[in-house]
Write an enzyme that holds these catalytic residues in place. Structure first.
Site, short mmCIF file in Angstrom:
data_model
loop_
_atom_site.label_atom_id
_atom_site.label_comp_id
_atom_site.label_asym_id
_atom_site.label_seq_id
_atom_site.Cartn_x
_atom_site.Cartn_y
_atom_site.Cartn_z
N HIS A 78 0.84 -1.20 0.00
CA HIS A 78 0.00 0.00 0.00
C HIS A 78 0.87 1.24 0.00
O HIS A 78 2.01 1.22 0.47
CB HIS A 78 -0.91 0.01 1.23
N GLU A 80 0.93 3.92 1.76
CA GLU A 80 1.42 4.35 3.07
C GLU A 80 2.64 3.54 3.49
O GLU A 80 3.65 4.09 3.94
CB GLU A 80 0.34 4.18 4.15
N CYS A 108 -6.25 1.93 5.81
CA CYS A 108 -6.89 0.68 6.22
C CYS A 108 -6.30 0.27 7.57
O CYS A 108 -5.34 0.89 8.04
CB CYS A 108 -6.65 -0.40 5.17
N CYS A 111 -2.45 -0.33 7.40
CA CYS A 111 -1.68 0.90 7.27
C CYS A 111 -1.75 1.74 8.55
O CYS A 111 -0.76 2.35 8.96
CB CYS A 111 -2.14 1.70 6.06
#
Length: 174
Positions: A78, A80, A108, A111
């Site tokens: 992801h 992040e 999410c 993250c």
């Protein structure tokens, strides 16, 4: 603090550039989010869900990442996580307490956990995520006072631009 290994050509502000020097009388949050939006557009161009993230320390852009779980065959790819990993390598430390993370989509749970583990001072996000958001939409890991670190959260910065990128991406796929 600059590291050419992670330098990428982003229009406007780039890695290692002083944000406050570039934003004259403007809104630094929006200027930084513009970098995250550019990263999100790169993700979309690569066939990834368009999410971009930027790590800032003081007034300097430290790291920029975009979603890449499909291309990297890595479920943790992801935006992040990518940006946090780059920043941690640059600082030589997994803790980033003086840094802020800007991301185009609400983090999410995975993250949010990484943000808390990195001890980031704050996270600023664009669009809310009503399906997996862990900063208030579905759950809020950042409000849990039992955790040993607290990260401030600001949502809705460039929310419309972030949402528009996501809508355009998924419209083509449906």
């Amino acid at each position: 603090m600059k590291n050419n290994l992670f330098r990428r050509p982003f229009p406007g502000l780039g890695l290692g550039e002083k944000i406050l020097d570039q934003v004259k009388g403007g809104d630094a949050d929006h200027a930084i989010m513009a970098i995250a939006l550019e990263a999100a557009a790169r993700a979309a161009a690569a066939g990834e869900v368009p999410v971009g993230a930027v790590v800032v320390c003081g007034d300097e852009v430290i790291a920029v990442g975009h979603n890449q779980p499909v291309s990297s065959h890595d479920p943790t790819g992801h935006a992040e996580i990518v940006a946090i990993r780059q920043a941690a390598l640059i600082f030589g430390n997994y803790r980033l307490p003086a840094c802020r993370l800007y991301v185009t989509l609400e983090p999410c749970p995975m993250c949010a956990g990484a943000i808390l583990q990195a001890r980031l001072a704050s996270v600023v996000f664009g669009a809310a995520d009503p399906k997996t958001g862990a900063a208030g939409s579905v759950t809020n890991l950042f409000e849990d006072r039992l955790l040993n670190h607290q990260t401030t959260v600001v949502g809705g910065v460039c929310a419309e631009e972030s949402s528009a990128l996501l809508r355009a991406f998924f419209k083509v796929r449906r």
